[in-house]
Design a protein around this motif. Structure first.
Motif, PDB file in Angstrom:
ATOM      1  N   LEU A 184      85.155  -5.103 -75.712  1.00 37.93           N
ATOM      2  CA  LEU A 184      83.803  -4.562 -75.855  1.00 37.93           C
ATOM      3  C   LEU A 184      83.251  -4.895 -77.251  1.00 37.93           C
ATOM      4  O   LEU A 184      82.158  -5.450 -77.385  1.00 37.93           O
ATOM      5  CB  LEU A 184      83.828  -3.043 -75.644  1.00 37.93           C
ATOM      6  N   GLU A 185      84.019  -4.556 -78.292  1.00 38.99           N
ATOM      7  CA  GLU A 185      83.569  -4.806 -79.661  1.00 38.99           C
ATOM      8  C   GLU A 185      83.440  -6.300 -79.955  1.00 38.99           C
ATOM      9  O   GLU A 185      82.556  -6.729 -80.699  1.00 38.99           O
ATOM     10  CB  GLU A 185      84.559  -4.200 -80.652  1.00 38.99           C
ATOM     11  N   PHE A 186      84.330  -7.084 -79.375  1.00 45.60           N
ATOM     12  CA  PHE A 186      84.335  -8.531 -79.624  1.00 45.60           C
ATOM     13  C   PHE A 186      83.016  -9.166 -79.169  1.00 45.60           C
ATOM     14  O   PHE A 186      82.597 -10.192 -79.684  1.00 45.60           O
ATOM     15  CB  PHE A 186      85.527  -9.166 -78.895  1.00 45.60           C
ATOM     16  N   ASN A 187      82.371  -8.520 -78.201  1.00 47.02           N
ATOM     17  CA  ASN A 187      81.085  -9.022 -77.697  1.00 47.02           C
ATOM     18  C   ASN A 187      79.924  -8.737 -78.644  1.00 47.02           C
ATOM     19  O   ASN A 187      78.841  -9.301 -78.475  1.00 47.02           O
ATOM     20  CB  ASN A 187      80.765  -8.379 -76.336  1.00 47.02           C
ATOM     21  N   TYR A 188      80.128  -7.859 -79.617  1.00 52.11           N
ATOM     22  CA  TYR A 188      79.009  -7.405 -80.451  1.00 52.11           C
ATOM     23  C   TYR A 188      78.313  -8.573 -81.146  1.00 52.11           C
ATOM     24  O   TYR A 188      77.089  -8.664 -81.160  1.00 52.11           O
ATOM     25  CB  TYR A 188      79.492  -6.386 -81.492  1.00 52.11           C
ATOM     26  N   MET A 189      79.103  -9.466 -81.726  1.00 53.35           N
ATOM     27  CA  MET A 189      78.485 -10.557 -82.487  1.00 53.35           C
ATOM     28  C   MET A 189      77.662 -11.484 -81.585  1.00 53.35           C
ATOM     29  O   MET A 189      76.677 -12.071 -82.027  1.00 53.35           O
ATOM     30  CB  MET A 189      79.532 -11.335 -83.280  1.00 53.35           C
ATOM     31  N   ILE A 190      78.058 -11.600 -80.311  1.00 53.30           N
ATOM     32  CA  ILE A 190      77.276 -12.415 -79.380  1.00 53.30           C
ATOM     33  C   ILE A 190      75.929 -11.742 -79.105  1.00 53.30           C
ATOM     34  O   ILE A 190      74.884 -12.394 -79.077  1.00 53.30           O
ATOM     35  CB  ILE A 190      78.057 -12.640 -78.070  1.00 53.30           C
ATOM     36  N   LEU A 191      75.961 -10.423 -78.926  1.00 53.80           N
ATOM     37  CA  LEU A 191      74.715  -9.701 -78.662  1.00 53.80           C
ATOM     38  C   LEU A 191      73.778  -9.750 -79.872  1.00 53.80           C
ATOM     39  O   LEU A 191      72.563  -9.892 -79.724  1.00 53.80           O
ATOM     40  CB  LEU A 191      75.023  -8.246 -78.289  1.00 53.80           C
ATOM     41  N   GLN A 192      74.344  -9.636 -81.077  1.00 57.82           N
ATOM     42  CA  GLN A 192      73.497  -9.700 -82.265  1.00 57.82           C
ATOM     43  C   GLN A 192      72.878 -11.089 -82.420  1.00 57.82           C
ATOM     44  O   GLN A 192      71.712 -11.229 -82.794  1.00 57.82           O
ATOM     45  CB  GLN A 192      74.300  -9.339 -83.529  1.00 57.82           C
ATOM     46  N   ALA A 193      73.661 -12.107 -82.118  1.00 59.85           N
ATOM     47  CA  ALA A 193      73.129 -13.477 -82.151  1.00 59.85           C
ATOM     48  C   ALA A 193      72.001 -13.631 -81.134  1.00 59.85           C
ATOM     49  O   ALA A 193      70.965 -14.249 -81.411  1.00 59.85           O
ATOM     50  CB  ALA A 193      74.243 -14.482 -81.866  1.00 59.85           C
ATOM     51  N   TYR A 194      72.191 -13.051 -79.967  1.00 60.91           N
ATOM     52  CA  TYR A 194      71.168 -13.114 -78.911  1.00 60.91           C
ATOM     53  C   TYR A 194      69.886 -12.407 -79.359  1.00 60.91           C
ATOM     54  O   TYR A 194      68.771 -12.874 -79.081  1.00 60.91           O
ATOM     55  CB  TYR A 194      71.721 -12.493 -77.625  1.00 60.91           C
ATOM     56  N   ASP A 195      70.047 -11.283 -80.066  1.00 62.04           N
ATOM     57  CA  ASP A 195      68.879 -10.578 -80.610  1.00 62.04           C
ATOM     58  C   ASP A 195      68.024 -11.507 -81.470  1.00 62.04           C
ATOM     59  O   ASP A 195      66.793 -11.539 -81.337  1.00 62.04           O
ATOM     60  CB  ASP A 195      69.322  -9.400 -81.491  1.00 62.04           C
ATOM     61  N   PHE A 196      68.675 -12.230 -82.372  1.00 58.28           N
ATOM     62  CA  PHE A 196      67.937 -13.104 -83.294  1.00 58.28           C
ATOM     63  C   PHE A 196      67.175 -14.170 -82.502  1.00 58.28           C
ATOM     64  O   PHE A 196      65.987 -14.415 -82.738  1.00 58.28           O
ATOM     65  CB  PHE A 196      68.918 -13.739 -84.283  1.00 58.28           C
ATOM     66  N   MET A 197      67.859 -14.781 -81.546  1.00 55.98           N
ATOM     67  CA  MET A 197      67.201 -15.812 -80.738  1.00 55.98           C
ATOM     68  C   MET A 197      66.016 -15.224 -79.961  1.00 55.98           C
ATOM     69  O   MET A 197      64.937 -15.818 -79.890  1.00 55.98           O
ATOM     70  CB  MET A 197      68.202 -16.432 -79.762  1.00 55.98           C
ATOM     71  N   GLU A 198      66.207 -14.057 -79.401  1.00 53.02           N
ATOM     72  CA  GLU A 198      65.157 -13.427 -78.598  1.00 53.02           C
ATOM     73  C   GLU A 198      63.959 -13.048 -79.474  1.00 53.02           C
ATOM     74  O   GLU A 198      62.803 -13.194 -79.066  1.00 53.02           O
ATOM     75  CB  GLU A 198      65.728 -12.192 -77.887  1.00 53.02           C
ATOM     76  N   LEU A 199      64.225 -12.556 -80.686  1.00 53.61           N
ATOM     77  CA  LEU A 199      63.133 -12.211 -81.608  1.00 53.61           C
ATOM     78  C   LEU A 199      62.372 -13.461 -82.052  1.00 53.61           C
ATOM     79  O   LEU A 199      61.161 -13.429 -82.249  1.00 53.61           O
ATOM     80  CB  LEU A 199      63.687 -11.468 -82.827  1.00 53.61           C
ATOM     81  N   ASN A 200      63.090 -14.563 -82.203  1.00 52.14           N
ATOM     82  CA  ASN A 200      62.425 -15.809 -82.558  1.00 52.14           C
ATOM     83  C   ASN A 200      61.558 -16.296 -81.396  1.00 52.14           C
ATOM     84  O   ASN A 200      60.414 -16.711 -81.596  1.00 52.14           O
ATOM     85  CB  ASN A 200      63.455 -16.873 -82.941  1.00 52.14           C
ATOM     86  N   ARG A 201      62.104 -16.188 -80.194  1.00 52.66           N
ATOM     87  CA  ARG A 201      61.380 -16.667 -79.016  1.00 52.66           C
ATOM     88  C   ARG A 201      60.140 -15.810 -78.743  1.00 52.66           C
ATOM     89  O   ARG A 201      59.079 -16.321 -78.432  1.00 52.66           O
ATOM     90  CB  ARG A 201      62.318 -16.629 -77.805  1.00 52.66           C
ATOM     91  N   ARG A 202      60.269 -14.489 -78.896  1.00 52.24           N
ATOM     92  CA  ARG A 202      59.171 -13.584 -78.541  1.00 52.24           C
ATOM     93  C   ARG A 202      58.156 -13.394 -79.671  1.00 52.24           C
ATOM     94  O   ARG A 202      56.964 -13.243 -79.412  1.00 52.24           O
ATOM     95  CB  ARG A 202      59.735 -12.201 -78.173  1.00 52.24           C
ATOM     96  N   TYR A 203      58.653 -13.352 -80.926  1.00 55.65           N
ATOM     97  CA  TYR A 203      57.788 -12.946 -82.042  1.00 55.65           C
ATOM     98  C   TYR A 203      57.761 -13.957 -83.187  1.00 55.65           C
ATOM     99  O   TYR A 203      57.173 -13.680 -84.228  1.00 55.65           O
ATOM    100  CB  TYR A 203      58.232 -11.577 -82.589  1.00 55.65           C
ATOM    101  N   GLY A 204      58.415 -15.095 -83.023  1.00 51.85           N
ATOM    102  CA  GLY A 204      58.436 -16.086 -84.090  1.00 51.85           C
ATOM    103  C   GLY A 204      59.227 -15.651 -85.306  1.00 51.85           C
ATOM    104  O   GLY A 204      58.993 -16.147 -86.424  1.00 51.85           O
ATOM    105  N   CYS A 205      60.178 -14.738 -85.127  1.00 55.49           N
ATOM    106  CA  CYS A 205      60.969 -14.230 -86.254  1.00 55.49           C
ATOM    107  C   CYS A 205      61.781 -15.370 -86.873  1.00 55.49           C
ATOM    108  O   CYS A 205      62.539 -16.054 -86.180  1.00 55.49           O
ATOM    109  CB  CYS A 205      61.893 -13.121 -85.776  1.00 55.49           C
ATOM    110  N   LEU A 206      61.639 -15.558 -88.189  1.00 53.94           N
ATOM    111  CA  LEU A 206      62.276 -16.699 -88.863  1.00 53.94           C
ATOM    112  C   LEU A 206      63.505 -16.351 -89.674  1.00 53.94           C
ATOM    113  O   LEU A 206      64.265 -17.235 -90.045  1.00 53.94           O
ATOM    114  CB  LEU A 206      61.259 -17.377 -89.801  1.00 53.94           C
ATOM    115  N   VAL A 207      63.680 -15.064 -90.008  1.00 57.38           N
ATOM    116  CA  VAL A 207      64.800 -14.741 -90.895  1.00 57.38           C
ATOM    117  C   VAL A 207      65.400 -13.386 -90.520  1.00 57.38           C
ATOM    118  O   VAL A 207      64.688 -12.459 -90.143  1.00 57.38           O
ATOM    119  CB  VAL A 207      64.350 -14.747 -92.387  1.00 57.38           C
ATOM    120  N   GLN A 208      66.728 -13.342 -90.583  1.00 60.33           N
ATOM    121  CA  GLN A 208      67.446 -12.080 -90.409  1.00 60.33           C
ATOM    122  C   GLN A 208      68.052 -11.681 -91.748  1.00 60.33           C
ATOM    123  O   GLN A 208      68.669 -12.497 -92.435  1.00 60.33           O
ATOM    124  CB  GLN A 208      68.554 -12.194 -89.364  1.00 60.33           C
ATOM    125  N   PHE A 209      67.861 -10.411 -92.110  1.00 58.36           N
ATOM    126  CA  PHE A 209      68.464  -9.855 -93.315  1.00 58.36           C
ATOM    127  C   PHE A 209      69.612  -8.935 -92.924  1.00 58.36           C
ATOM    128  O   PHE A 209      69.631  -8.387 -91.824  1.00 58.36           O
ATOM    129  CB  PHE A 209      67.433  -9.043 -94.119  1.00 58.36           C
TER     130      PHE A 209
END
Length: 428
Positions: A184-209
């Protein structure tokens, strides 16, 4: 680092001590110099409030907005169901959807104090906010909750190398200590990576802090976004702060310094900053206030009794941002009343008891615990045994002392050491 930034945001990050690392200084700097760049930080909803340890991230988003860019605050309604394993010794307890929703409602309260959102009040010093940099408040449950597992494995999972995931320090350190890491925990980094891609696709998000412990997760998101939708995005990390005596930022002997007033009173919050170690004053002024850098350096260089005025300035500035100018002024007035005049301040944390609770007397040990000055009866007894407890400024030496209604005819002041105080009063 010798890079000389063109953008105001990177310059602020460097000058004030926010910058630990960046995936591409020049690329991000040039994008920021064009103006209106969306950037995000994710906050998992593991408690009803964030604590001081998250304040460096909140201030990063505030500076992003103040320098003309668009902050995205991402609530982890989806990722909280998994739990970030980064640098933890054990798995986070699983929360129910209702608990997560309650926590998100609590966490949202603090952001409106620092960042201007659409349809929300304007926080202090946000007069430069316009259409291009008004903030977004989002929840990753919006896209994570509806994922189809098999489709996700085929479309997203194939881009992740288990060998590489095992090499990240956050995972490696857990395995090296032979501590269990669930799938379960091992999947976390994949989900966080997916968040960044989805934010870029939907809102043009260019940077994660994120904090420097998030480096591996951020890099995963950059790689995934490039592989799946062929977009260039960036990552910037802030240092993981400890105080000069090596303690984790935001944690004290009596628990976390929460940002919500209902979990940690503005007075106690003010006191936390007032009690900053001398060596940390200048650094904390740069990170947690908006005073000019030169003024932060001047205040941080004061010595002897003068440094105490710098600490009061720090406490006032940080408390004003988080709880408002009135709360900061009240906290300072209470502190001066308590410490300089030996009196009872109006703003001290207060325990109010009903007549029934004290009908047969109540032990001083119980009062110390219930007023928040000790975590347990054992801690309270140790405090008394080590001459660290006081009742109305007189030393408390007997752990068997009982307090009855007559003793509470007027409020009493309990003290743990020289700096922590609480009132106990009878319900009127």
């Amino acid at each position: 680092m010798t890079y000389h930034p063109k953008s105001e945001f990177i310059r602020v990050m460097m000058e004030r001590g926010f910058l630990a690392d960046c995936t591409d200084y020049q690329g991000l700097d040039e994008a920021l110099n064009m103006g209106g760049v969306p950037g995000y930080i994710g906050f998992d909803a593991t408690a009803k409030s964030l604590h001081v340890g998250s304040l460096i991230q909140i201030m990063t988003l505030r500076w992003l907005q103040k320098t003309g860019h668009k902050p995205i605050t991402l609530m982890g309604g989806g990722t909280t169901k998994v739990g970030d394993p980064s640098f933890r010794a054990d798995e986070r307890p699983l929360l129910t959807p209702d608990q997560i929703d309650d926590n998100i409602a609590g966490i949202k309260q603090v952001f409106a104090k620092y960042i201007a959102y659409e349809d929300g009040p304007m926080p202090s010093s946000s007069e430069a906010v316009g259409r291009d940099n008004v903030a977004l408040m989002l929840n990753n449950a919006e896209w994570l909750d509806s994922l189809n597992y098999l489709d996700f494995l085929r479309d997203i999972g194939r881009h992740f190398s288990v060998n590489r995931m095992l090499s990240f320090e956050s995972v490696k350190s857990r395995l090296d200590r032979e501590q269990s890491l669930s799938f379960l925990e091992f999947n976390y980094m994949i989900l966080q990576a997916y968040d960044f891609m989805e934010l870029n696709r939907r809102y043009g998000c260019l940077v994660q802090f994120g904090g420097s412990d998030q480096w591996g997760n951020i890099v995963n998101g950059i790689d995934l976004t490039r592989r799946v939708i062929d977009h260039e995005v960036y990552g910037l990390t802030t240092p993981l702060l400890t105080t000069s005596d090596g303690k984790k930022m935001g944690k004290t002997a009596d628990g976390a310094i929460w940002l919500n007033a209902d979990m940690r009173s503005p007075y106690e919050f003010w006191q936390f900053w007032r009690n900053t170690t001398d060596a940390d004053v200048g650094r904390f002024l740069k990170l947690y206030t908006e005073l000019p850098v030169d003024e932060c350096d001047r205040l941080g260089a004061l010595a002897g009794s003068e440094i105490n005025e710098a600490k009061i300035r720090l406490a006032n500035e940080v408390t004003t941002l988080c709880h408002g100018a009135e709360a900061a002024a009240a906290a300072e007035a209470t502190a001066r009343e308590v410490f300089e005049k030996g009196g009872i301040g109006d703003d001290l944390p207060t325990l109010t008891l009903s007549p029934d609770e004290v009908a047969g007397g109540i032990s001083i040990v119980q009062l110390i615990v219930r007023s928040g000055l000790a975590k347990s009866g054992k801690d309270a007894k140790r405090l008394i045994a080590e001459n660290g407890a006081r009742l109305d400024d007189a030393p408390l030496t007997d752990a068997g002392t009982m307090i009855d209604a007559a003793a509470l005819a007027s409020p009493i002041k309990l003290s743990a050491g020289k700096k922590r105080h609480a009132l106990v009063q009878l319900e009127s």
